[in-house]
Every structure is written in structure tokens, then in C-alpha cells.
Design a protein around this motif. Structure first.
Motif, PDB file in Angstrom:
ATOM      1  N   GLY A 169       0.821  -1.215   0.000  1.00 17.41           N
ATOM      2  CA  GLY A 169       0.000   0.000   0.000  1.00 17.41           C
ATOM      3  C   GLY A 169       0.853   1.262   0.000  1.00 17.41           C
ATOM      4  O   GLY A 169       0.587   2.207  -0.740  1.00 17.41           O
ATOM      5  N   ILE A 170       1.878   1.272   0.837  1.00 19.58           N
ATOM      6  CA  ILE A 170       2.796   2.425   0.884  1.00 19.58           C
ATOM      7  C   ILE A 170       3.446   2.626  -0.482  1.00 19.58           C
ATOM      8  O   ILE A 170       3.534   3.747  -0.995  1.00 19.58           O
ATOM      9  CB  ILE A 170       3.884   2.200   1.966  1.00 19.58           C
ATOM     10  CG1 ILE A 170       3.273   2.179   3.379  1.00 19.58           C
ATOM     11  CG2 ILE A 170       5.005   3.244   1.841  1.00 19.58           C
ATOM     12  CD1 ILE A 170       2.818   3.503   3.913  1.00 19.58           C
ATOM     13  N   GLU A 171       3.893   1.536  -1.091  1.00 21.02           N
ATOM     14  CA  GLU A 171       4.549   1.652  -2.406  1.00 21.02           C
ATOM     15  C   GLU A 171       3.564   2.146  -3.472  1.00 21.02           C
ATOM     16  O   GLU A 171       3.927   2.948  -4.334  1.00 21.02           O
ATOM     17  CB  GLU A 171       5.148   0.305  -2.814  1.00 21.02           C
ATOM     18  CG  GLU A 171       6.427  -0.001  -2.047  1.00 21.02           C
ATOM     19  CD  GLU A 171       6.855  -1.459  -2.130  1.00 21.02           C
ATOM     20  OE1 GLU A 171       6.364  -2.185  -3.029  1.00 21.02           O
ATOM     21  OE2 GLU A 171       7.672  -1.879  -1.274  1.00 21.02           O
ATOM     22  N   PHE A 172       2.323   1.678  -3.399  1.00 19.04           N
ATOM     23  CA  PHE A 172       1.318   2.111  -4.375  1.00 19.04           C
ATOM     24  C   PHE A 172       1.059   3.609  -4.251  1.00 19.04           C
ATOM     25  O   PHE A 172       1.031   4.339  -5.243  1.00 19.04           O
ATOM     26  CB  PHE A 172       0.022   1.318  -4.178  1.00 19.04           C
ATOM     27  CG  PHE A 172      -1.065   1.718  -5.120  1.00 19.04           C
ATOM     28  CD1 PHE A 172      -1.120   1.183  -6.395  1.00 19.04           C
ATOM     29  CD2 PHE A 172      -2.025   2.650  -4.743  1.00 19.04           C
ATOM     30  CE1 PHE A 172      -2.118   1.571  -7.281  1.00 19.04           C
ATOM     31  CE2 PHE A 172      -3.020   3.046  -5.626  1.00 19.04           C
ATOM     32  CZ  PHE A 172      -3.063   2.506  -6.900  1.00 19.04           C
ATOM     33  N   LEU A 173       0.872   4.081  -3.026  1.00 16.30           N
ATOM     34  CA  LEU A 173       0.593   5.506  -2.818  1.00 16.30           C
ATOM     35  C   LEU A 173       1.780   6.364  -3.246  1.00 16.30           C
ATOM     36  O   LEU A 173       1.612   7.436  -3.829  1.00 16.30           O
ATOM     37  CB  LEU A 173       0.252   5.769  -1.346  1.00 16.30           C
ATOM     38  CG  LEU A 173      -1.086   5.200  -0.876  1.00 16.30           C
ATOM     39  CD1 LEU A 173      -1.199   5.287   0.639  1.00 16.30           C
ATOM     40  CD2 LEU A 173      -2.251   5.924  -1.541  1.00 16.30           C
ATOM     41  N   THR A 174       2.989   5.876  -2.963  1.00 20.25           N
ATOM     42  CA  THR A 174       4.182   6.622  -3.348  1.00 20.25           C
ATOM     43  C   THR A 174       4.264   6.742  -4.873  1.00 20.25           C
ATOM     44  O   THR A 174       4.497   7.833  -5.417  1.00 20.25           O
ATOM     45  CB  THR A 174       5.440   5.917  -2.792  1.00 20.25           C
ATOM     46  OG1 THR A 174       5.286   5.771  -1.375  1.00 20.25           O
ATOM     47  CG2 THR A 174       6.697   6.709  -3.099  1.00 20.25           C
ATOM     48  N   ALA A 175       4.049   5.629  -5.564  1.00 16.25           N
ATOM     49  CA  ALA A 175       4.100   5.647  -7.032  1.00 16.25           C
ATOM     50  C   ALA A 175       3.010   6.547  -7.598  1.00 16.25           C
ATOM     51  O   ALA A 175       3.218   7.250  -8.602  1.00 16.25           O
ATOM     52  CB  ALA A 175       3.955   4.224  -7.577  1.00 16.25           C
ATOM     53  N   THR A 176       1.850   6.557  -6.952  1.00 12.94           N
ATOM     54  CA  THR A 176       0.745   7.403  -7.417  1.00 12.94           C
ATOM     55  C   THR A 176       1.126   8.877  -7.306  1.00 12.94           C
ATOM     56  O   THR A 176       0.901   9.660  -8.231  1.00 12.94           O
ATOM     57  CB  THR A 176      -0.531   7.085  -6.609  1.00 12.94           C
ATOM     58  OG1 THR A 176      -0.857   5.703  -6.805  1.00 12.94           O
ATOM     59  CG2 THR A 176      -1.707   7.942  -7.052  1.00 12.94           C
ATOM     60  N   GLY A 177       1.736   9.251  -6.189  1.00 11.67           N
ATOM     61  CA  GLY A 177       2.174  10.634  -6.016  1.00 11.67           C
ATOM     62  C   GLY A 177       3.245  11.020  -7.027  1.00 11.67           C
ATOM     63  O   GLY A 177       3.253  12.132  -7.556  1.00 11.67           O
ATOM     64  N   GLN A 178       4.134  10.077  -7.292  1.00 14.43           N
ATOM     65  CA  GLN A 178       5.260  10.395  -8.175  1.00 14.43           C
ATOM     66  C   GLN A 178       4.848  10.423  -9.646  1.00 14.43           C
ATOM     67  O   GLN A 178       5.589  10.931 -10.487  1.00 14.43           O
ATOM     68  CB  GLN A 178       6.413   9.436  -7.892  1.00 14.43           C
ATOM     69  CG  GLN A 178       6.923   9.686  -6.454  1.00 14.43           C
ATOM     70  CD  GLN A 178       8.114   8.871  -6.049  1.00 14.43           C
ATOM     71  OE1 GLN A 178       8.358   7.799  -6.605  1.00 14.43           O
ATOM     72  NE2 GLN A 178       8.863   9.373  -5.077  1.00 14.43           N
ATOM     73  N   MET A 179       3.638   9.912  -9.960  1.00 12.72           N
ATOM     74  CA  MET A 179       3.119   9.982 -11.334  1.00 12.72           C
ATOM     75  C   MET A 179       2.505  11.348 -11.624  1.00 12.72           C
ATOM     76  O   MET A 179       2.270  11.691 -12.773  1.00 12.72           O
ATOM     77  CB  MET A 179       2.033   8.903 -11.490  1.00 12.72           C
ATOM     78  CG  MET A 179       1.590   8.634 -12.901  1.00 12.72           C
ATOM     79  SD  MET A 179       2.712   7.466 -13.705  1.00 12.72           S
ATOM     80  CE  MET A 179       2.223   7.683 -15.434  1.00 12.72           C
ATOM     81  N   CYS A 180       2.258  12.133 -10.572  1.00  8.97           N
ATOM     82  CA  CYS A 180       1.557  13.410 -10.754  1.00  8.97           C
ATOM     83  C   CYS A 180       2.495  14.494 -11.270  1.00  8.97           C
ATOM     84  O   CYS A 180       3.626  14.625 -10.793  1.00  8.97           O
ATOM     85  CB  CYS A 180       0.953  13.885  -9.425  1.00  8.97           C
ATOM     86  SG  CYS A 180      -0.347  12.813  -8.785  1.00  8.97           S
ATOM     87  N   ASP A 181       2.032  15.263 -12.246  1.00  9.91           N
ATOM     88  CA  ASP A 181       2.749  16.464 -12.665  1.00  9.91           C
ATOM     89  C   ASP A 181       1.700  17.464 -13.161  1.00  9.91           C
ATOM     90  O   ASP A 181       0.508  17.281 -12.906  1.00  9.91           O
ATOM     91  CB  ASP A 181       3.808  16.140 -13.734  1.00  9.91           C
ATOM     92  CG  ASP A 181       3.201  15.535 -14.988  1.00  9.91           C
ATOM     93  OD1 ASP A 181       2.005  15.763 -15.267  1.00  9.91           O
ATOM     94  OD2 ASP A 181       3.932  14.827 -15.707  1.00  9.91           O
ATOM     95  N   ALA A 182       2.149  18.507 -13.852  1.00 14.35           N
ATOM     96  CA  ALA A 182       1.218  19.572 -14.244  1.00 14.35           C
ATOM     97  C   ALA A 182       0.136  19.060 -15.192  1.00 14.35           C
ATOM     98  O   ALA A 182      -0.952  19.638 -15.269  1.00 14.35           O
ATOM     99  CB  ALA A 182       2.001  20.708 -14.901  1.00 14.35           C
ATOM    100  N   ARG A 183       0.394  17.955 -15.911  1.00 13.50           N
ATOM    101  CA  ARG A 183      -0.580  17.458 -16.888  1.00 13.50           C
ATOM    102  C   ARG A 183      -1.269  16.177 -16.446  1.00 13.50           C
ATOM    103  O   ARG A 183      -2.129  15.665 -17.165  1.00 13.50           O
ATOM    104  CB  ARG A 183       0.126  17.184 -18.226  1.00 13.50           C
ATOM    105  CG  ARG A 183       0.739  18.421 -18.849  1.00 13.50           C
ATOM    106  CD  ARG A 183       1.574  18.052 -20.071  1.00 13.50           C
ATOM    107  NE  ARG A 183       0.759  17.804 -21.243  1.00 13.50           N
ATOM    108  CZ  ARG A 183       0.614  18.649 -22.251  1.00 13.50           C
ATOM    109  NH1 ARG A 183       1.209  19.818 -22.215  1.00 13.50           N
ATOM    110  NH2 ARG A 183      -0.129  18.327 -23.297  1.00 13.50           N
ATOM    111  N   ARG A 184      -0.883  15.620 -15.330  1.00 12.01           N
ATOM    112  CA  ARG A 184      -1.415  14.318 -14.941  1.00 12.01           C
ATOM    113  C   ARG A 184      -1.685  14.318 -13.449  1.00 12.01           C
ATOM    114  O   ARG A 184      -0.763  14.589 -12.665  1.00 12.01           O
ATOM    115  CB  ARG A 184      -0.367  13.241 -15.281  1.00 12.01           C
ATOM    116  CG  ARG A 184      -0.711  11.817 -14.852  1.00 12.01           C
ATOM    117  CD  ARG A 184      -1.695  11.170 -15.790  1.00 12.01           C
ATOM    118  NE  ARG A 184      -1.866   9.764 -15.459  1.00 12.01           N
ATOM    119  CZ  ARG A 184      -1.344   8.753 -16.173  1.00 12.01           C
ATOM    120  NH1 ARG A 184      -0.636   8.998 -17.252  1.00 12.01           N
ATOM    121  NH2 ARG A 184      -1.559   7.498 -15.798  1.00 12.01           N
TER     122      ARG A 184
END
Lengths: 298, 298
Positions: free
Chosen positions: B61-76
């Protein structure tokens, strides 16, 4: 508006959304994943409905989670910190280490455990140059039936007197951590540092959350243990220093259990040490920690 | 092990962790933040206890949330996608737009709304060069008591026939979106594109979650509306195209409501258009959408 104020039609609309998500999860091939996601869905939706979360609050939540993810890198795990300060880590530890007779209680691993710590002989010093007041730690590893566990493996780690673990400094220095093997009677003894209170990293989103709730970022002073032996449940725990810091600051991650609090006995400068180590004009402390391991699978 | 199997001592230990977190929140200065965090804590801990979440699952779960945050940028915005596919977005919309007489139902805003879309005259074409089958959209904006709402402001936006919104292309082109003002009778009319199904972005952690649950990433074909008028609750909604795509693929974000499904009537090539627009040998569709706005604060 509270949930109880919603009209029957409104409640039905809200339940219909939850039901639609639950229906969509029926195709999940892995039955355990399905159980976990169904429960997560029910609780997330109940949280939204119980609080009548506003769209502005939802946006603030999205922004908080995004910032938390973006704070994470190889040296910083902000989501573990978030889990810690919401007691999610400690609750997971509690669930997975059920009470078992007199077995020593578990607490959180924390973010500073490192594989491959140096082997330290019994009676040796784990400090390895880390600054702090010397502390003599000794005890015995036993079964729940009272038999010693010869050759139990112990890993111990802690911060230095600046409140920092070795990995929080630049560079590759290893200090204030080590691996030991208990003797044929299950006994162990080593020099460490008297634990001091320190703040969890609080310059990120989790620090902002603590500030918004007027909570302290301090952890109660503690020494980490990880204890393993064949046929026994691996124990991950701390001992906590009884006293002022524990009473006043509490523990930001809810790791303290009464059964893990120990008196660290203060020794005036010049008091003879158990192994005749010469400490000159330095004060030191001593603490006893007897460890009881549950059987594997208990 | 299920929660019901836990011994009383074990249950007491688990409750003690939750209670400690709740006690720590008592200092929260903002009473609303305290309510939200208390509910979040109760539901998160209940989720852990109900599922007997393992430490390995916690790490996943921690890894999933971390990856989700790191996928975010100005367009996503991957956390908005996560909220969408768990029905959290739609539940929040439902809570904040309570059922009100015959008022048109709300649905999710989605990630593709953009401020400052071009003004389009009544009868104009929002496509502005975006490829797709022409679609004539008309209707009337009314109050819950049936009176027209003259001068209501409408924003409409949609993807093109490739399933992509303008902002998903490189460059700054604006297309398939526009702002309109209803006439003195609350009536509106414009050309758009017949909506087509499209996948939400599914090359990230949320796509992996959909794959693990054997769920489709497709959204049901729809046209977005945002409707505003003084004294009325702002309406954010879609209309959905009745038919095959809706029945088979469903909607990855749970946005569909029966009351928002419309027949998009197919018109053979050469069928005269309502405004005598010349479409040559192209087929087109037409749809009527009458909008009812709730009073502000309802």
C-alpha cells in the motif's frame, strides 16, 4: 449537514455509488485483493458520508496526498511517516503480532533500520564513534515457557545524542547500530548510547499535518531491537526510557507500550562499569531488558 | 484471521492504538479538521482490523501511494484518477449535490475542464476543428418550478473522435470546448461532436489497479456541462449516450446516472440540419438536454 439529516432518496443515491464500486470489484481474480479493496471502498465511502466531506476538502486531500508522494525519495519515505502519525503503522504491527502469553510486545520498525549492520561481539560497543552518553544494555532471550533461547540473533539501532541516525548524515558512515548473537544461555550484553528524544522529519506535508493538529513531532527516547531465532516469531520492538521525556512529549508515532518502558539507571562518573571499561569522568547508564519470544505462527 | 477471532486482550490492544490517535487529535485548533481527522482515523483503523491487513500488504500500500504521487505532474493527476476509480469522486459529488425536486443530477467534473474556454454564439460550433461526427445539441435551462432561466451560462467540453481532449495533445490548441449564454427564454443550441468512449489514462499505478481487478479503463461516451446562473446551485454534469458502449463497457469512474442518459438520434447523410448547416455526405446526430437548476443552498 450530518449523514442522519440526509433524506431517504439522498441516502439511496449515496449507497448506490458505493454499491456500484463494490459490483465493479467482483471481477477481481485474487480473492484476497478483492476482500481488501471491498473493505477499503466501504470505509472510504463511509468516511465521506459520515463527515459530509465538501468538494473543497476533497481537493485539499488530493493536494496533500500528491505533496506527500512528491516528498518521497531514496532517503525519505513521507507516506511511512503519514502512516506512523495516524497510528496506521502501529495498528498494523498490533494486528500482526497478537498478544501471546508473556511474549515481549512489538512496536514499529521505523524508517531507519538498515540491512547489513556490523557484527558486534558480546560486550562490544555499537556506538562506533557516534556521540552520546554510554549505556550498558544486558538481558536474556527466553521462550514463553521460560527456557533460554541460545544463539538468538539481535539487531539493535538508535540515534546519537544529536537525535540523528547514521543514515541521516551525509556519507556512508555506519554507527550506533550492530548485530549480536546471544550466548548459550540466551544472554546478551553490549554498550550503546543512552537514548534521547528526537523529532521525526517534519519539514514536509506530515510536519504540516502535525502543526495543524498542534501535535509534537517528538519521538519518546528509545533503543530499537529486532530479535530472531529459529521456530520463534521475529520480534521487532523498542525499549523506551522511563522519565520526563516520555511523560511530556509523548510519542508522535504511538509506539510506546507500558510493558516496553525501562528504567535507564544513571551512574555517576567514576562508578565502576560491569566490564571494567574505563569511562574517565563520564556519567553512564545501565538498563536490563529480558526478551520473551512467541512461538512461530502464534 | 478475522477480527471476530481476536481474543479480548488482543481487541483491547488494537482499540488502545486507535484511542491513542484520537486522544492526540484533541488539541486540533480547527474543530472541522478535528472532526475530519477523527473520522479518517476511525475508518482507517477499522479497515486494518476488518481485513487483518498483513505487514506485507501494508508495504504494498505504501509503495502504491508513493508511485501514485510520483506519477503526478502539471498534466497528470493520478490521485484524482485513483479517487475516480474508487468512486470517491462520485461519492463526494453525490454528497455535495443533494437530490432536489426535479433538478438535473450532478456528476464528476473530471480532469479535463479548463478555465477560459472560447465564447461560442448560440448555434455555433464548439468543435473548432476537432475531428468527429457533428452533433446538434439543444435544450432549455429552467428552475425547479419550471420557469426559464434567461442568460444562464453554460460551459461544454468533450473529447474528439480519437478519444482525446485538446489538452492531451502537445501544444496549446483549444478545441471541442466552449462557453455559451442561454437566450431570454433559457434556450441554448450548438454544434458539438457525437461523444465516443475513451480510456482514462491507464499507464500508471491506477491502470495497474484496474488491471488487477479486471476492470475496464473505459469511460462511457459523454458530453460535459457546467451550468451557472445567479441564485442557482452550480451544476456540473454530463449527458451520456444511450446504447451499446454504455451497456458493455460501463464507466470506469461511476459517473453514469440513469437520468443523464440521452438518445443521440442518428441522422443519415443529407438529412436537413436545424440551422441549414451544410454537412455534405456526412452523417450527424442530435440530442435534446433540458436542464433544471436547483436553488442556491438547496
Amino acid at each position: 449537514m450530518e449523514d442522519g439529516d440526509a433524506t431517504p432518496e439522498q441516502r439511496a443515491r449515496e449507497e448506490a455509488v458505493t454499491d456500484a464500486v463494490l459490483r465493479s470489484l467482483r471481477t477481481t481474480p485474487d480473492p484476497r485483493l478483492r476482500v481488501v479493496l471491498e473493505s477499503l471502498t466501504r470505509h472510504l465511502h463511509a468516511f465521506l458520508r459520515d463527515t459530509r466531506l465538501t468538494e473543497e476538502e476533497w481537493r485539499a486531500g488530493i493536494e496533500f496526498l500528491t505533496a506527500t508522494g512528491q516528498m518521497c525519495d531514496a532517503r525519505r519515505q513521507e507516506f511511512v511517516l503519514l502512516s506512523d502519525v495516524l497510528g496506521v503503522s502501529m495498528q498494523t504491527v498490533t494486528i500482526n503480532n497478537p498478544a501471546c502469553a508473556a511474549a515481549t510486545e512489538a512496536t514499529v520498525l521505523g524508517p531507519f533500520f538498515v540491512e547489513g549492520a556490523p557484527e558486534i561481539p558480546l560486550g562490544g560497543d555499537i556506538a562506533q564513534g557516534a556521540p552520546g552518553e554510554p549505556c550498558w544494555v544486558h538481558g536474556c532471550v527466553r521462550d514463553t515457557d521460560g527456557s533460554p533461547v541460545p544463539g538468538a540473533r539481535l539487531e539493535v539501532w538508535e540515534c546519537d545524542e544529536n537525535g540523528l541516525y547514521d543514515v541521516q548524515y551525509d556519507g556512508e558512515r555506519t554507527a550506533a547500530r550492530g548485530r549480536l548473537v546471544a550466548d548459550a544461555q540466551g544472554a546478551f550484553r553490549f554498550w550503546a548510547l543512552t537514548p534521547v528524544p528526537y523529532p521525526i522529519p517534519h519539514d514536509g506535508p506530515v510536519g504540516a499535518l502535525l502543526a495543524a493538529t498542534a501535535r509534537s513531532p517528538m519521538r519518546a527516547p528509545h533503543l530499537h531491537f529486532l530479535v530472531q531465532a529459529p521456530g520463534r516469531r521475529t520480534l521487532i520492538t523498542h525499549i523506551f526510557v522511563a522519565g520526563e521525556a516520555l511523560r511530556t512529549a509523548g510519542d508522535a508515532v504511538f509506539g510506546v507500550r507500558e510493558s516496553l518502558v525501562r528504567e535507564f539507571l544513571r551512574q555517576a562518573p567514576g562508578t565502576p562499569t560491569p566490564d571494567s571499561r574505563e569511562l574517565g569522568d563520564r556519567a553512564w547508564t545501565r538498563v536490563r531488558f529480558d526478551i520473551v519470544l512467541a512461538p512461530d505462527g502464534a
